[in-house]
Design an enzyme around this catalytic site. Sequence first.
Site, PDB file in Angstrom:
ATOM      1  N   HIS A 113     -13.612 -43.631 -42.952  1.00 35.91           N
ATOM      2  CA  HIS A 113     -13.594 -42.948 -44.247  1.00 35.91           C
ATOM      3  C   HIS A 113     -12.322 -42.172 -44.528  1.00 35.91           C
ATOM      4  CE1 HIS A 113     -17.698 -43.479 -45.863  1.00 35.91           C
ATOM      5  NE2 HIS A 113     -17.989 -43.720 -44.600  1.00 35.91           N
ATOM      6  N   ARG A 138     -14.963 -31.899 -53.917  1.00 29.79           N
ATOM      7  CA  ARG A 138     -14.665 -30.820 -52.994  1.00 29.79           C
ATOM      8  C   ARG A 138     -13.259 -30.274 -53.257  1.00 29.79           C
ATOM      9  NH1 ARG A 138     -18.293 -29.513 -48.752  1.00 29.79           N
ATOM     10  NH2 ARG A 138     -16.625 -28.179 -47.990  1.00 29.79           N
ATOM     11  N   THR A 173     -15.540 -41.632 -55.334  1.00 29.00           N
ATOM     12  CA  THR A 173     -16.666 -42.249 -56.041  1.00 29.00           C
ATOM     13  C   THR A 173     -16.962 -41.539 -57.348  1.00 29.00           C
ATOM     14  OG1 THR A 173     -18.166 -40.959 -54.643  1.00 29.00           O
ATOM     15  CG2 THR A 173     -17.828 -43.275 -54.046  1.00 29.00           C
TER      16      THR A 173
HETATM   17  C1  LIG Z   1     -19.837 -38.306 -56.093  1.00 28.71           C
HETATM   18  C2  LIG Z   1     -19.880 -36.955 -55.508  1.00 28.71           C
HETATM   19  C3  LIG Z   1     -18.832 -36.520 -54.700  1.00 28.71           C
HETATM   20  C4  LIG Z   1     -17.605 -37.356 -54.408  1.00 28.71           C
HETATM   21  O1  LIG Z   1     -16.607 -37.050 -55.345  1.00 28.71           O
HETATM   22  P1  LIG Z   1     -15.092 -37.525 -55.131  1.00 28.71           P
HETATM   23  O2  LIG Z   1     -14.422 -37.148 -56.391  1.00 28.71           O
HETATM   24  O3  LIG Z   1     -15.129 -38.999 -54.940  1.00 28.71           O
HETATM   25  O4  LIG Z   1     -14.590 -36.789 -53.953  1.00 28.71           O
HETATM   26  C5  LIG Z   1     -18.897 -35.242 -54.172  1.00 28.71           C
HETATM   27  N1  LIG Z   1     -19.940 -34.430 -54.437  1.00 28.71           N
HETATM   28  C6  LIG Z   1     -20.961 -34.823 -55.217  1.00 28.71           C
HETATM   29  C7  LIG Z   1     -22.071 -33.883 -55.474  1.00 28.71           C
HETATM   30  C8  LIG Z   1     -20.971 -36.091 -55.770  1.00 28.71           C
HETATM   31  O5  LIG Z   1     -22.000 -36.474 -56.537  1.00 28.71           O
END
Ligand SMILES: *Cc1c(COP(=O)(O)O)cnc(C)c1O
Length: 801
Positions: A348, A535, A643
């Site tokens: 990852h 984050r 994501t």
């Molecule tokens: C999808 C999701 C993430 C991932 O976000 P990225 O922008 O890809 O780091 C993190 N936290 C929550 C609550 C999410 O739903």
Amino acid sequence: MKISKEHFKKEYRRSLTSLYASEIHDLTPLEQYITLGSVVKDYTAQNWMQTKKEYQQDQAKQVYYFSIEFLPGKLLKSNLLNLGILDKVREGLAELGVDFAKLEAIEADPGLGNGGLGRLAACFMDSMATCDVPGNGNGIRYRYGLFKQKFVNGYQVELPDDWLRHENVWETRRENKAEIVRFFGDVHLEEDANGQIKPVYSHTEDILAVPYDTAMTGYENDTVNNLRLWSAEIPPSEEMDYFSEERRKSIHSISEMLYPDDSNYDGRLLRLKQEYFFVSAGVQSIIRYYRKLGVPMEHLAEKISIHINDTHPTMCIPELMRILLDEEGLSWDAAWTITMKTCSYTNHTIMAEALEKWPEQMVSNLVPRIYQIICEINRRHLDSMSPLYGVNFTQRTAIIQDGIIHMAHLAIIGSHSVNGVAKLHTDILKEKALHDFYLAYPARFNNKTNGITHRRWLLLSNEGLSDLISDYIGTEWKKKPNELYLLKAFKEDSVLLEKLEQVKFENKQRLAAYVEETMGIEIDPNAVFDVQIKRLHAYKRQLLNVLHILSMYLKLKESQSGEEIVPRVFIFGAKAAPSYSYAKEIIKLINAAADMINNDTTIDNKIKIVFVENYGVTLAEKIIPAADISEQISLVTKEASGTSNMKLMLNGAITLATLDGANVEIRDKVGDENMLLFGMQDAELYHFYDSNSYHSHEIYDHNPRLKRCIDALVDGTIPNIEAEGREIFDSLLKYNDEYFVLKDYDSYVQAQSRIDGLYRDRKKWNQMSLLNIANAGDFSSDYTIMNYADEIWNVHHNKNL
Ligand SMILES: *Cc1c(COP(=O)(O)O)cnc(C)c1O
């Protein structure tokens, strides 16, 4: 599942009588929620039993997805959707005088993950059930999830997330499926009466691992898979005798808390304990199940697939070896062949600080038998590789180097498949980060671009958009999300485009009402909603976003007449790891900028900053449907996939992005013209790294507008920041801007400056939005999971999706 509204109402009444012996209107909302939960759980129970029975009868190959995090979100509405009774239940409750939305709000959001990693595991559980993949989740039932975030004077404060305070209606405790996990002690090998070498343990500390199972329902297919989370308890033999308060605490601490950090290696002993705890319990329970099938151990890999999600569950490999050697009496070679065929690993991250490394002595102390097996795996690896590749090359791939155990090396050596999570990320693994391993085992490496479940991230969270889509292309897309592609045909349909705009507007109104109610900030749904939710980490570059906001604000202040800009609402959601002080300083900076800008009456509400507290799945579900702009601005090569980029695209936001992670594949789908791309690409970054030729000060010295923003951190422009402004200032100049914020700044501002013009052309904007939705179906995790099933796990899935 055929359930009528009347039948539901009857069940609901019956259930509340048996639970509480009261009338509906005497129940508290919590009691009403628990009643509803128990009715829904009853509905899933039949399918859950049936699915299990079918898997057993067919001896279907099973996947066990090991992940130290699962971030599923609330389950009430998603279970109702999957059962096909969401509308009936809503209506039925309304007729009983119960407000569904109110009950929905009561459910706790299980925060058993930090961010993307845990959310991916949850999307995969959803997709495995929907695609009829016999899949099981395996993780830890943390008593406290990720901390609850509050802002006090702009600073992040962490409070415990007591998510189990009220009854968790979805879980089933299965004490009869408990396993014993052994820690510490001494182990030596002895020959038994049959000449078998067996380990003899002494002075071990044994823990009882008790599973709590949660039904993972498939979408309208009657499949229900299992998510098994382990809880650490006192073994029965100890309940009476040598029980001490200290020992009780030490046992419970194993499943007490989620580590609030997903991107920094944390070397605490407790973390290593957590890892072996859920790995050992999980692998033992798999073997217990397999033994009942009556198939010889040699065929394990035909019936079982163990997936290692990031390095945290890597000890699956030595644990499986331990059982095959010590309990099944197999030879090393036989056990190793089985283990390799059974295990697969997903990488990852390439960030050095997130790669798990454990001191040898810590592992040998905590899990002595596992340590012996790791040493033997390492020894055989070196022996077999050295003649082929030479000593230096081989040494670089060693599991144990200078007293340190490299978990990623163990995961790669012990797996038949190693996958990255986006094309760019996998290429970087092959060419850079894991290049030596790629040379040695090219066939193991493959890409599986992450995905998201369009059920949670569109059907459930954006009902307005879902209904609009179905009005135009029918409902097949719900089962075959790439049919969203059919929307392309309506690119010139101005009625649809206006309706799309209207749905987005209503979602923005809803979010605005929520923001006003919870934060007291008034925002205008006619403004552009510009969203960065993820984050907080330096590589994700929330700082670049804030610097641009500052520059926009200062420019607005300087041009007296009030330049005509489209009003903008910048929305942030982000938790920082409690020990990550730089990330916390950025939080403080954003909050201080928000205070300054939101309360400046001279800018006529042209800019607002909304930094929501306690970002998590539930908040994401509220924010994403209302987003116009999706900020995906990480330093190129650093975001393995991302994501939230996919979730936002699926909801019609325009992506403002570097060509990092899965943004590259989003670009390949929608085309440059339907995105806002900026920034360096990977080759340029590697050139800077190789030539050591980046000097942030030069950019600062030659760009007055940028200089003005950076100086604002330290010259008193922003009230209420002190030390943190200086620290951030120094990170950019004194410490040469590790994440190339200054380098990408101009290009970012340029991309940003295109937004107003595009947004004013409503038709053009809505077309871009539509094309993003139309191209997002391929990012459904259903497809990702089918690729895992076909190419890694070799398990059954429904071929009709
Ligand atoms: C999808 C999701 C993430 C991932 O976000 P990225 O922008 O890809 O780091 C993190 N936290 C929550 C609550 C999410 O739903």
